[in-house]
Design an enzyme around this catalytic site. Structure first.
Site, short mmCIF file in Angstrom:
data_model
loop_
_atom_site.label_atom_id
_atom_site.label_comp_id
_atom_site.label_asym_id
_atom_site.label_seq_id
_atom_site.Cartn_x
_atom_site.Cartn_y
_atom_site.Cartn_z
N GLY A 1 -67.71 24.64 81.92
CA GLY A 1 -68.93 24.38 81.17
C GLY A 1 -69.78 23.35 81.88
CB SER B 1 -63.59 33.10 80.77
OG SER B 1 -64.63 32.14 80.87
CB SER C 1 -67.26 30.47 82.79
OG SER C 1 -68.01 30.02 81.68
CB THR D 1 -61.28 22.15 68.86
OG1 THR D 1 -62.33 22.90 69.49
CG2 THR D 1 -61.91 21.07 67.99
CB ALA D 2 -59.87 24.85 73.35
CD GLN D 3 -59.42 18.50 76.04
OE1 GLN D 3 -58.63 17.55 75.92
NE2 GLN D 3 -60.67 18.34 76.45
CG HIS E 1 -63.67 12.81 74.69
ND1 HIS E 1 -64.00 11.49 74.44
CD2 HIS E 1 -63.55 13.41 73.47
CE1 HIS E 1 -64.08 11.31 73.13
NE2 HIS E 1 -63.80 12.46 72.52
N GLY F 1 -73.47 17.38 82.56
CA GLY F 1 -73.03 17.95 83.82
C GLY F 1 -74.15 18.26 84.79
CD GLU G 1 -97.09 11.60 62.41
OE1 GLU G 1 -96.65 10.57 62.97
OE2 GLU G 1 -98.11 12.20 62.81
#
Length: 337
Positions: free
Chosen positions: A27, A52, A54, A85-87, A109, A135, A228
């Protein structure tokens, strides 16, 4: 307390050049890390699941792609840049079975390590390299011979080489050109979450929506209210980004500056500060992370409900109509499709 800072002369690029790096995810940060490490002479492979979208992009940019399990088995430094949340599932299913003595597990992170969602074996070095910018900026600065400031932290260091390895990695993506700050997983995680929730995302969003509601309920046109309280926010944030709050106040009119001094504390008062402290306490205790995990385990039902309610707010309807008039604004795919 002064932070420890490191620059190019403090980092040995040859350390990371002598390792095999797997980047999990492609990503915003994943592509910047991978391409910059490659350009720094590092052997890099990308870990992406079969199917994927990617995969083709990474291959077109000259990178070797495998599954997370395949590249984890090959590598001795694994940088996890998949969504928070996927790690944990990626670690359990693909990374952990392939970890070897001497491997390093890095993150962009600290949430999963700090809150024990991922527990690495004792023989693995656990660290963090976290550029403080998106990135595309990390990559652009690297290509221009510059860099984006970054954070490093070491959570587990069985061989005593973690900091040198993290600094070398940071140098490989241009971080030491600008400056690298040493922190901890606890500090990075808790400050990052608090900033997102109380100020950058949650706080700002609710301030804007409430301001819009007050003006519309008072009889002003929604279009005027939008300009505004939302559209002009970018002007103010850009000034603060470039030179701090003082630069912003110097640049706006005396009327705006004077009114801000008088009315700002009426909006954000001592009670607001106490509620912000409560948000920080929920983060520190792990309560927020438990709720985040529960949401994922329940199929993202809470998040999807919140997204739906947010998308239906009148400010979104007004905003889409007005952005149709702004040729200079980059439109998201959801508005142009």
């Amino acid at each position: 307390m002064a932070v420890e800072m490191f620059y190019d002369d403090d980092a040995d690029l040859s350390i990371i050049q002598g390792r095999k790096v797997a980047v999990i995810g492609y990503g915003s940060q994943g592509h910047a890390h991978s391409l910059s490490l490659r350009d720094s002479g590092v052997d890099v492979r990308i870990g992406l699941k079969e199917g994927s979208k990617s995969r083709e992009k990474a291959q077109e940019q000259g990178l070797t792609v495998g599954t997370p399990a395949e590249v984890s088995e090959w590598a001795d430094v694994i940088m996890v840049l998949a969504p928070d949340t996927a790690q944990a599932s990626i670690f359990t299913n693909d990374i952990e079975p392939n970890l070897k003595d001497g491997d390093a597990l890095f993150f962009g992170h600290g949430l999963n390590i700090h809150f024990d969602l991922i527990k690495a074996p004792e023989f693995v070095t656990v660290g963090m390299v976290a550029p403080k910018g998106p990135g595309h900026l990390v990559r652009r600065q690297f290509v221009d011979g510059k860099g984006v400031p970054a954070l490093i932290a070491i959570d587990q260091d069985p061989k005593g080489e973690g900091q040198a390895l993290a600094l070398s990695y940071a140098k490989g993506i241009g971080g030491t050109r600008a400056g690298v700050i040493k922190t901890t997983f606890k500090e990075e995680t808790e400050t990052d979450l608090f900033g997102e929730q109380a100020v950058l995302c949650g706080g700002t969003e609710e301030l804007v929506k409430t301001g819009f509601e007050v003006m519309v309920e008072a009889g002003y046109a929604p279009e005027m209210a939008y300009f505004e309280v939302l559209h002009e926010l970018k002007l103010i944030v850009d000034l603060m980004y470039e030179g701090g709050i003082a630069r912003m106040n110097y640049s706006v009119s005396d009327t705006a500056e004077f009114g801000g001094y008088l009315s700002g504390p009426r909006v954000i008062d001592a009670d607001t500060k106490e509620r912000m402290k409560a948000i920080l306490a929920d983060i520190q205790s792990g309560e927020f992370t438990r709720r985040l995990v529960a949401n994922v385990e329940n199929g993202n039902t809470e998040l999807e409900g919140l997204r739906k309610a947010n998308a239906e707010h009148p400010i979104e309807v007004t905003g889409k109509k007005l952005r149709d008039l702004m040729s200079w604004v980059d439109r998201p795919i959801t508005e142009t499709a």
